[in-house]
Design a protein around this motif. Structure first.
Motif, mmCIF file in Angstrom:
data_model
loop_
_atom_site.group_PDB
_atom_site.id
_atom_site.type_symbol
_atom_site.label_atom_id
_atom_site.label_comp_id
_atom_site.label_asym_id
_atom_site.label_seq_id
_atom_site.Cartn_x
_atom_site.Cartn_y
_atom_site.Cartn_z
ATOM 1 N N ALA A 97 6.757 -10.995 6.539
ATOM 2 C CA ALA A 97 6.539 -9.782 7.330
ATOM 3 C C ALA A 97 6.634 -8.514 6.499
ATOM 4 C CB ALA A 97 7.540 -9.726 8.483
ATOM 5 N N ASP A 98 7.443 -8.545 5.410
ATOM 6 C CA ASP A 98 7.656 -7.327 4.616
ATOM 7 C C ASP A 98 6.842 -7.286 3.332
ATOM 8 O OD1 ASP A 98 8.956 -9.421 3.404
ATOM 9 O OD2 ASP A 98 10.777 -8.284 2.938
ATOM 10 N N GLN A 99 5.903 -8.214 3.182
ATOM 11 C CA GLN A 99 5.073 -8.245 1.975
ATOM 12 C C GLN A 99 3.600 -8.106 2.331
ATOM 13 O OE1 GLN A 99 5.934 -11.768 -0.300
ATOM 14 N NE2 GLN A 99 8.107 -11.288 -0.530
ATOM 15 N N LYS A 100 2.911 -7.192 1.621
ATOM 16 C CA LYS A 100 1.492 -6.988 1.881
ATOM 17 C C LYS A 100 0.706 -8.234 1.491
ATOM 18 C CE LYS A 100 0.918 -1.980 1.687
ATOM 19 N NZ LYS A 100 0.156 -0.863 1.075
ATOM 20 N N LEU A 101 -0.310 -8.517 2.267
ATOM 21 C CA LEU A 101 -1.195 -9.628 1.925
ATOM 22 C C LEU A 101 -2.584 -9.077 1.609
ATOM 23 C CD1 LEU A 101 -3.114 -10.232 4.664
ATOM 24 C CD2 LEU A 101 -0.964 -11.140 5.489
ATOM 25 N N HIS A 102 -3.296 -9.817 0.818
ATOM 26 C CA HIS A 102 -4.659 -9.455 0.410
ATOM 27 C C HIS A 102 -5.598 -10.523 0.963
ATOM 28 C CE1 HIS A 102 -7.779 -9.313 -3.102
ATOM 29 N NE2 HIS A 102 -8.251 -8.802 -1.987
ATOM 30 N N THR A 103 -6.534 -10.097 1.798
ATOM 31 C CA THR A 103 -7.432 -11.067 2.415
ATOM 32 C C THR A 103 -8.756 -10.402 2.766
ATOM 33 O OG1 THR A 103 -7.562 -12.751 4.160
ATOM 34 C CG2 THR A 103 -6.622 -10.631 4.779
ATOM 35 N N LYS A 104 -9.671 -11.175 3.316
ATOM 36 C CA LYS A 104 -10.967 -10.656 3.773
ATOM 37 C C LYS A 104 -10.993 -10.644 5.293
ATOM 38 C CE LYS A 104 -13.579 -12.546 -0.168
ATOM 39 N NZ LYS A 104 -14.127 -11.314 -0.743
ATOM 40 N N VAL A 105 -11.598 -9.609 5.862
ATOM 41 C CA VAL A 105 -11.800 -9.564 7.309
ATOM 42 C C VAL A 105 -13.284 -9.306 7.584
ATOM 43 C CG1 VAL A 105 -9.466 -8.824 7.877
ATOM 44 C CG2 VAL A 105 -11.209 -7.106 7.424
ATOM 45 N N ILE A 134 -9.279 -6.439 2.010
ATOM 46 C CA ILE A 134 -8.286 -5.452 2.412
ATOM 47 C C ILE A 134 -6.888 -5.888 1.990
ATOM 48 C CG2 ILE A 134 -9.627 -4.690 4.424
ATOM 49 C CD1 ILE A 134 -7.455 -6.251 6.120
ATOM 50 N N SER A 135 -5.963 -4.926 2.049
ATOM 51 C CA SER A 135 -4.552 -5.179 1.793
ATOM 52 C C SER A 135 -3.751 -4.507 2.902
ATOM 53 C CB SER A 135 -4.145 -4.623 0.425
ATOM 54 O OG SER A 135 -2.762 -4.724 0.230
ATOM 55 N N CYS A 136 -2.767 -5.230 3.465
ATOM 56 C CA CYS A 136 -1.935 -4.659 4.529
ATOM 57 C C CYS A 136 -0.752 -5.585 4.795
ATOM 58 C CB CYS A 136 -2.747 -4.462 5.813
ATOM 59 S SG CYS A 136 -3.326 -6.007 6.562
ATOM 60 N N LEU A 137 0.209 -5.079 5.549
ATOM 61 C CA LEU A 137 1.293 -5.927 6.012
ATOM 62 C C LEU A 137 0.757 -6.856 7.105
ATOM 63 C CD1 LEU A 137 4.202 -3.329 6.253
ATOM 64 C CD2 LEU A 137 3.966 -5.164 4.556
ATOM 65 N N PRO A 138 1.338 -8.039 7.259
ATOM 66 C CA PRO A 138 0.848 -8.980 8.280
ATOM 67 C C PRO A 138 0.728 -8.378 9.673
ATOM 68 C CG PRO A 138 2.399 -10.083 6.842
ATOM 69 C CD PRO A 138 2.417 -8.638 6.436
ATOM 70 N N ALA A 139 1.656 -7.509 10.049
ATOM 71 C CA ALA A 139 1.626 -6.919 11.393
ATOM 72 C C ALA A 139 0.425 -6.004 11.594
ATOM 73 C CB ALA A 139 2.915 -6.140 11.654
ATOM 74 N N ASN A 140 -0.151 -5.500 10.496
ATOM 75 C CA ASN A 140 -1.286 -4.569 10.596
ATOM 76 C C ASN A 140 -2.637 -5.247 10.380
ATOM 77 O OD1 ASN A 140 0.460 -2.385 10.976
ATOM 78 N ND2 ASN A 140 0.673 -2.043 8.779
ATOM 79 N N LEU A 141 -2.630 -6.564 10.216
ATOM 80 C CA LEU A 141 -3.882 -7.273 9.910
ATOM 81 C C LEU A 141 -4.859 -7.191 11.078
ATOM 82 C CD1 LEU A 141 -5.461 -9.120 7.962
ATOM 83 C CD2 LEU A 141 -4.325 -11.074 9.038
ATOM 84 N N GLY A 168 -2.443 1.521 8.283
ATOM 85 C CA GLY A 168 -1.769 0.594 7.391
ATOM 86 C C GLY A 168 -2.680 -0.326 6.610
ATOM 87 N N VAL A 169 -4.003 -0.145 6.755
ATOM 88 C CA VAL A 169 -4.967 -1.026 6.084
ATOM 89 C C VAL A 169 -5.630 -0.271 4.931
ATOM 90 C CG1 VAL A 169 -7.106 -2.354 6.346
ATOM 91 C CG2 VAL A 169 -5.392 -2.371 8.165
ATOM 92 N N GLU A 170 -5.669 -0.883 3.760
ATOM 93 C CA GLU A 170 -6.324 -0.302 2.593
ATOM 94 C C GLU A 170 -7.433 -1.238 2.114
ATOM 95 O OE1 GLU A 170 -3.209 -0.071 -0.251
ATOM 96 O OE2 GLU A 170 -2.135 1.555 0.774
ATOM 97 N N VAL A 171 -8.502 -0.628 1.585
ATOM 98 C CA VAL A 171 -9.578 -1.422 1.009
ATOM 99 C C VAL A 171 -9.203 -1.816 -0.413
ATOM 100 C CG1 VAL A 171 -11.982 -1.395 0.229
ATOM 101 C CG2 VAL A 171 -11.369 -0.333 2.391
#
Length: 199
Positions: A97-105, A134-141, A168-171
């Motif tokens: 929950a406290d670590q940003k993840l990097h994924t595709k949406v 994108i990169s964001c915390l799981p709660a903001n995905l 909370g979402v970054e490209v």
């Protein structure tokens, strides 16, 4: 929508073991990451096959119930049979929950039919990108990012920098420049074709 599915730990590994699992209606896979050891698991093919047909499943934090232990994970890789409707292998990564993840949406395009380039000029929308890193915390995905084409004229484009991103979402951008997301292509013909004989 919250997705939860069952997983069972497996001891057997290798091509032969995986083949036997698939014949029995299971999918071999792994769960890794989160400073914890990789675990080899199996999934029920029918259950995961139907989940994989839902676009939201691919861009959501989901729950793997590994023999009663709940793991928050995100789908990282899917291997399909070359010509059968069969999933061969799945990779899931743990998320914290406290670590940003990097994924595709996925990108969802709206209002193309009312844009000046389509409605007035008869142009055609070309989708250059269909998903975004994108990169964001799981709660903001987000499940998807909307691309509004209502003001787009013929011959013009929407760029990544013009997208409205959720809080909370970054490209995550690789390379230089500002990539094109969509453009409206001018369709030749019509008025030009009629003007030639008159000239």
């Amino acid at each position: 929508m919250a997705f939860t599915f069952a997983a069972t730990k497996r001891e057997e590994q290798g091509t032969g073991a995986s083949r036997r699992l698939r014949r029995a209606g299971s999918i071999p896979g792994i769960i890794y990451g989160g400073n914890q050891p990789v675990i080899n698991v199996t999934f029920d093919h029918n259950e995961l096959f139907h989940l994989l047909r839902n676009e939201k499943f691919h861009s959501s934090v989901v729950t793997a119930d590994v023999e009663g232990s709940k793991e928050a994970v995100i789908l990282r890789a899917t291997q399909w049979h070359p010509f059968k409707q069969q999933v061969l292998h799945l990779d899931f990564q743990r998320v914290a929950a406290d670590q940003k993840l990097h994924t595709k949406v996925p990108l969802h395009f709206v209002n193309a039919e009312v844009s000046p380039g389509v409605k007035l000029d008869g142009g055609i929308v070309s989708h250059v990108l269909t998903e975004l890193d994108i990169s964001c915390l799981p709660a903001n995905l987000p499940e998807f990012i909307e691309v509004d084409l209502k003001d787009l004229a013929s011959g013009h484009s929407v760029h990544v920098s013009q997208l409205k991103l959720p809080a909370g979402v970054e490209v995550v951008h690789h390379g230089e420049g500002d990539p094109v997301v969509a453009t409206i292509l001018q369709v030749r013909g019509g008025g030009e074709a009629e003007a030639t004989p008159a000239a």
